[in-house]
Design a protein around this motif. Sequence first.
Motif, PDB file in Angstrom:
ATOM      1  N   SER A  55     -11.633  -4.081 -13.019  1.00 44.16           N
ATOM      2  CA  SER A  55     -11.308  -2.949 -12.142  1.00 44.16           C
ATOM      3  C   SER A  55     -11.542  -3.293 -10.676  1.00 44.16           C
ATOM      4  CB  SER A  55     -12.141  -1.726 -12.530  1.00 44.16           C
ATOM      5  OG  SER A  55     -11.821  -1.305 -13.833  1.00 44.16           O
ATOM      6  N   VAL A  56     -12.569  -4.133 -10.404  1.00 38.56           N
ATOM      7  CA  VAL A  56     -12.818  -4.562  -9.027  1.00 38.56           C
ATOM      8  C   VAL A  56     -11.594  -5.280  -8.477  1.00 38.56           C
ATOM      9  CG1 VAL A  56     -14.193  -6.113  -7.585  1.00 38.56           C
ATOM     10  CG2 VAL A  56     -15.320  -4.694  -9.315  1.00 38.56           C
ATOM     11  N   LEU A  57     -11.015  -6.167  -9.270  1.00 36.78           N
ATOM     12  CA  LEU A  57      -9.852  -6.935  -8.815  1.00 36.78           C
ATOM     13  C   LEU A  57      -8.609  -6.066  -8.709  1.00 36.78           C
ATOM     14  CD1 LEU A  57     -10.388 -10.209 -10.880  1.00 36.78           C
ATOM     15  CD2 LEU A  57     -11.130  -9.691  -8.559  1.00 36.78           C
ATOM     16  N   ILE A  58      -8.506  -5.068  -9.570  1.00 36.05           N
ATOM     17  CA  ILE A  58      -7.385  -4.125  -9.455  1.00 36.05           C
ATOM     18  C   ILE A  58      -7.493  -3.355  -8.146  1.00 36.05           C
ATOM     19  CG2 ILE A  58      -6.368  -2.029 -10.424  1.00 36.05           C
ATOM     20  CD1 ILE A  58      -7.165  -3.088 -13.205  1.00 36.05           C
ATOM     21  N   ASN A  59      -8.705  -2.904  -7.811  1.00 40.52           N
ATOM     22  CA  ASN A  59      -8.907  -2.154  -6.565  1.00 40.52           C
ATOM     23  C   ASN A  59      -8.675  -3.018  -5.337  1.00 40.52           C
ATOM     24  OD1 ASN A  59      -9.513   0.233  -7.874  1.00 40.52           O
ATOM     25  ND2 ASN A  59     -11.715  -0.137  -7.909  1.00 40.52           N
ATOM     26  N   MET A 200      -7.586   3.736   5.130  1.00 38.24           N
ATOM     27  CA  MET A 200      -7.088   3.990   3.794  1.00 38.24           C
ATOM     28  C   MET A 200      -5.911   4.962   3.894  1.00 38.24           C
ATOM     29  SD  MET A 200      -8.849   1.972   2.077  1.00 38.24           S
ATOM     30  CE  MET A 200      -8.214   2.421   0.448  1.00 38.24           C
ATOM     31  N   PRO A 201      -4.958   4.879   2.973  1.00 42.02           N
ATOM     32  CA  PRO A 201      -3.748   5.702   3.076  1.00 42.02           C
ATOM     33  C   PRO A 201      -3.989   7.160   2.721  1.00 42.02           C
ATOM     34  CG  PRO A 201      -3.727   4.447   1.038  1.00 42.02           C
ATOM     35  CD  PRO A 201      -4.929   3.972   1.812  1.00 42.02           C
ATOM     36  N   SER A 202      -3.123   7.995   3.229  1.00 46.17           N
ATOM     37  CA  SER A 202      -3.137   9.407   2.848  1.00 46.17           C
ATOM     38  C   SER A 202      -2.478   9.549   1.473  1.00 46.17           C
ATOM     39  CB  SER A 202      -2.360  10.232   3.872  1.00 46.17           C
ATOM     40  OG  SER A 202      -0.980   9.893   3.814  1.00 46.17           O
ATOM     41  N   PRO A 203      -2.709  10.672   0.779  1.00 39.91           N
ATOM     42  CA  PRO A 203      -2.037  10.876  -0.522  1.00 39.91           C
ATOM     43  C   PRO A 203      -0.517  10.770  -0.418  1.00 39.91           C
ATOM     44  CG  PRO A 203      -3.821  12.456  -0.257  1.00 39.91           C
ATOM     45  CD  PRO A 203      -3.686  11.746   1.059  1.00 39.91           C
ATOM     46  N   GLU A 204       0.058  11.285   0.680  1.00 41.57           N
ATOM     47  CA  GLU A 204       1.502  11.192   0.863  1.00 41.57           C
ATOM     48  C   GLU A 204       1.942   9.735   0.956  1.00 41.57           C
ATOM     49  OE1 GLU A 204       5.003  12.469   4.057  1.00 41.57           O
ATOM     50  OE2 GLU A 204       2.874  12.749   4.561  1.00 41.57           O
ATOM     51  N   GLY A 212      -1.314   0.912  -4.984  1.00 39.92           N
ATOM     52  CA  GLY A 212      -2.327   0.828  -6.006  1.00 39.92           C
ATOM     53  C   GLY A 212      -3.680   1.236  -5.461  1.00 39.92           C
ATOM     54  N   PRO A 213      -4.666   1.400  -6.357  1.00 39.40           N
ATOM     55  CA  PRO A 213      -6.015   1.791  -5.908  1.00 39.40           C
ATOM     56  C   PRO A 213      -6.597   0.770  -4.936  1.00 39.40           C
ATOM     57  CG  PRO A 213      -5.813   1.938  -8.305  1.00 39.40           C
ATOM     58  CD  PRO A 213      -4.592   1.231  -7.815  1.00 39.40           C
ATOM     59  N   GLY A 214      -7.286   1.274  -3.925  1.00 44.17           N
ATOM     60  CA  GLY A 214      -8.010   0.390  -3.006  1.00 44.17           C
ATOM     61  C   GLY A 214      -7.157  -0.363  -2.020  1.00 44.17           C
ATOM     62  N   THR A 215      -5.886   0.026  -1.843  1.00 42.86           N
ATOM     63  CA  THR A 215      -5.007  -0.694  -0.913  1.00 42.86           C
ATOM     64  C   THR A 215      -5.055  -0.051   0.468  1.00 42.86           C
ATOM     65  OG1 THR A 215      -3.511  -1.265  -2.727  1.00 42.86           O
ATOM     66  CG2 THR A 215      -2.672  -1.539  -0.488  1.00 42.86           C
ATOM     67  N   VAL A 232       9.911   7.752  25.734  1.00 47.24           N
ATOM     68  CA  VAL A 232      11.136   8.248  25.111  1.00 47.24           C
ATOM     69  C   VAL A 232      11.180   7.997  23.603  1.00 47.24           C
ATOM     70  CG1 VAL A 232      12.524   8.106  27.200  1.00 47.24           C
ATOM     71  CG2 VAL A 232      12.353   6.101  25.710  1.00 47.24           C
ATOM     72  N   ARG A 233      10.209   7.245  23.088  1.00 48.93           N
ATOM     73  CA  ARG A 233      10.234   6.948  21.656  1.00 48.93           C
ATOM     74  C   ARG A 233       8.826   6.621  21.181  1.00 48.93           C
ATOM     75  NH1 ARG A 233      12.830   1.652  18.650  1.00 48.93           N
ATOM     76  NH2 ARG A 233      13.261   2.595  16.622  1.00 48.93           N
ATOM     77  N   VAL A 234       8.440   7.185  20.045  1.00 49.34           N
ATOM     78  CA  VAL A 234       7.192   6.817  19.387  1.00 49.34           C
ATOM     79  C   VAL A 234       7.538   6.411  17.959  1.00 49.34           C
ATOM     80  CG1 VAL A 234       4.961   7.592  18.517  1.00 49.34           C
ATOM     81  CG2 VAL A 234       5.722   8.297  20.794  1.00 49.34           C
ATOM     82  N   VAL A 235       7.143   5.209  17.588  1.00 48.54           N
ATOM     83  CA  VAL A 235       7.407   4.701  16.241  1.00 48.54           C
ATOM     84  C   VAL A 235       6.074   4.559  15.516  1.00 48.54           C
ATOM     85  CG1 VAL A 235       8.496   2.910  14.855  1.00 48.54           C
ATOM     86  CG2 VAL A 235       9.378   3.424  17.142  1.00 48.54           C
ATOM     87  N   VAL A 236       6.006   5.102  14.306  1.00 53.62           N
ATOM     88  CA  VAL A 236       4.812   4.983  13.475  1.00 53.62           C
ATOM     89  C   VAL A 236       5.183   4.153  12.254  1.00 53.62           C
ATOM     90  CG1 VAL A 236       3.019   6.196  12.194  1.00 53.62           C
ATOM     91  CG2 VAL A 236       3.998   7.233  14.273  1.00 53.62           C
ATOM     92  N   ASN A 237       4.658   2.939  12.194  1.00 55.83           N
ATOM     93  CA  ASN A 237       4.904   2.032  11.079  1.00 55.83           C
ATOM     94  C   ASN A 237       3.668   2.018  10.189  1.00 55.83           C
ATOM     95  OD1 ASN A 237       7.493   0.539  12.075  1.00 55.83           O
ATOM     96  ND2 ASN A 237       6.078   0.460  13.808  1.00 55.83           N
ATOM     97  N   VAL A 238       3.828   2.284   8.911  1.00 55.98           N
ATOM     98  CA  VAL A 238       2.725   2.217   7.959  1.00 55.98           C
ATOM     99  C   VAL A 238       2.946   0.992   7.081  1.00 55.98           C
ATOM    100  CG1 VAL A 238       1.496   3.382   6.102  1.00 55.98           C
ATOM    101  CG2 VAL A 238       2.426   4.709   8.013  1.00 55.98           C
ATOM    102  N   LEU A 239       2.002   0.044   7.149  1.00 55.33           N
ATOM    103  CA  LEU A 239       2.158  -1.268   6.532  1.00 55.33           C
ATOM    104  C   LEU A 239       1.065  -1.483   5.490  1.00 55.33           C
ATOM    105  CD1 LEU A 239       2.486  -3.164   9.938  1.00 55.33           C
ATOM    106  CD2 LEU A 239       4.369  -2.227   8.576  1.00 55.33           C
ATOM    107  N   PRO A 240       1.381  -1.438   4.200  1.00 53.82           N
ATOM    108  CA  PRO A 240       0.368  -1.710   3.184  1.00 53.82           C
ATOM    109  C   PRO A 240      -0.242  -3.104   3.357  1.00 53.82           C
ATOM    110  CG  PRO A 240       2.308  -0.705   2.190  1.00 53.82           C
ATOM    111  CD  PRO A 240       2.668  -1.034   3.605  1.00 53.82           C
TER     112      PRO A 240
END
Length: 445
Positions: A55-59, A200-204, A212-215, A232-240
């Motif tokens: 489970s540690v490695l999965i997380n 840490m990511p939001s639920p959305e 996956g868990p712990g990403t 004139v522009r705001v970009v929000v990039n979410v990168l796992p």
Amino acid sequence: MSISRKPRALYLRIADALRAEISDGTLAPGARLPTETDLATRWDTTRSTAIKGLSVLINEGLVVSDRPRGHFVRDRKPMAYRPQAEFQRRPLSPAMDAFMAQLSDEGRTASQQIEVAIVQPSRDIRERLQLQDGQLAAVRRRLRYVDGEPYNTNDSYFPLDLVQGTEIMDPKDIARGANVVLSELGYEQVRALDEVHVRMPSPEEVDRLHLGPGTPVAVHVVTGFTSADKPVRVVVNVLPGDRHVITWERSKPRLAGPLSIRPATDTELDTVVALWGEAATWLNNQGIDQWQYAPREERIAANIDAGECYLVEDGDVAVATITVDKFADPDFWSEEEAAEPALYVHRMAVRRDVSGCELGSAMLDWASEQAEAQGLTWLRLDAWRDNGGLHEYYGSRGFEHMRTVEAEGRRSGVLFQRPAGHIRRLGPELRTAPESASPASTEGA
């Protein structure tokens, strides 16, 4: 006093051992790990302890569980995310947008889902776009896929009044890019503010990106500004974190010019001495004995007082110094030569972090122009006798080696001259500051 430590928990040692095998390639991407029963037997423990270690490695995102088949090493193929590509010029009629083109070039399959909405922006977006309360924004939300897997999100926010009725409001690829569209509308972005947050990511985000868990995720926020400093522009990039390598390319800024050159003031003695000292240290590191003595500050101060010591500035930072006068040192120059009208160069030093930019050549050109402007015939200097590389340097800059003089107590004495007004046009342009006078005609150094 020794500190006793509790032994590391067994489930963590199981995880450590498997992690090491994954790291060194013993367990390759896609490889099946030992079963929970096999691990329990190997470590003489219970199956529940083995499961806890897995489970540690999965997380950590290293292992995926695919029941009932077992646990497998995750086959990770990180995408190279390059923020610096934001403002790189692209063809006006490209076949695909920048994201799709990059992945195609890497031999991977890219796709994206695009949604466009008119929204009441969050406080963070509103403040970055400098919107008033109640002012609406348009957002282009993109979910990007690589080889069929969601890799990142890219949400671009614009003041609605700027983009209403444009193709930015159409939920389709804009092959030439939204930045080009903004430029066509009269809002070219000339600078960007980059912010990177790791959390840490939001639920959305977990749901949207199938995390996956712990990403963890890196959130790269880019605010683009026009030349009038209008956002004139705001970009929000979410990168796992398990799918990206964030790569910034940086290059050492080069001196393009024009740079300013002006006489040093009496408060800048330390600046001149520091430039001289850095050059002396570099020479010493090269095994050259030139200038390996304490700087003669009283002589430098006298040159400053006489208006003969100059500083070259890149903006408000001094990057070089040169001293010029009309004094023919009798240890080196004959009476006949001293009678000839000439300007003499001394203590020319360039900061090491701008070396290779031909700044020394530019200073010699400047000195040559000064000599010509004063109706002089020659630009002259005496070089350190043991610095052969310096002799070659002056020879390649149009100086003629006249002779070498060995004066008692002096380590210099290799004499060079070139005609006044002789310009090589190497290096950045130097412009004499408007308040600067011509090099002083004071006799004596």
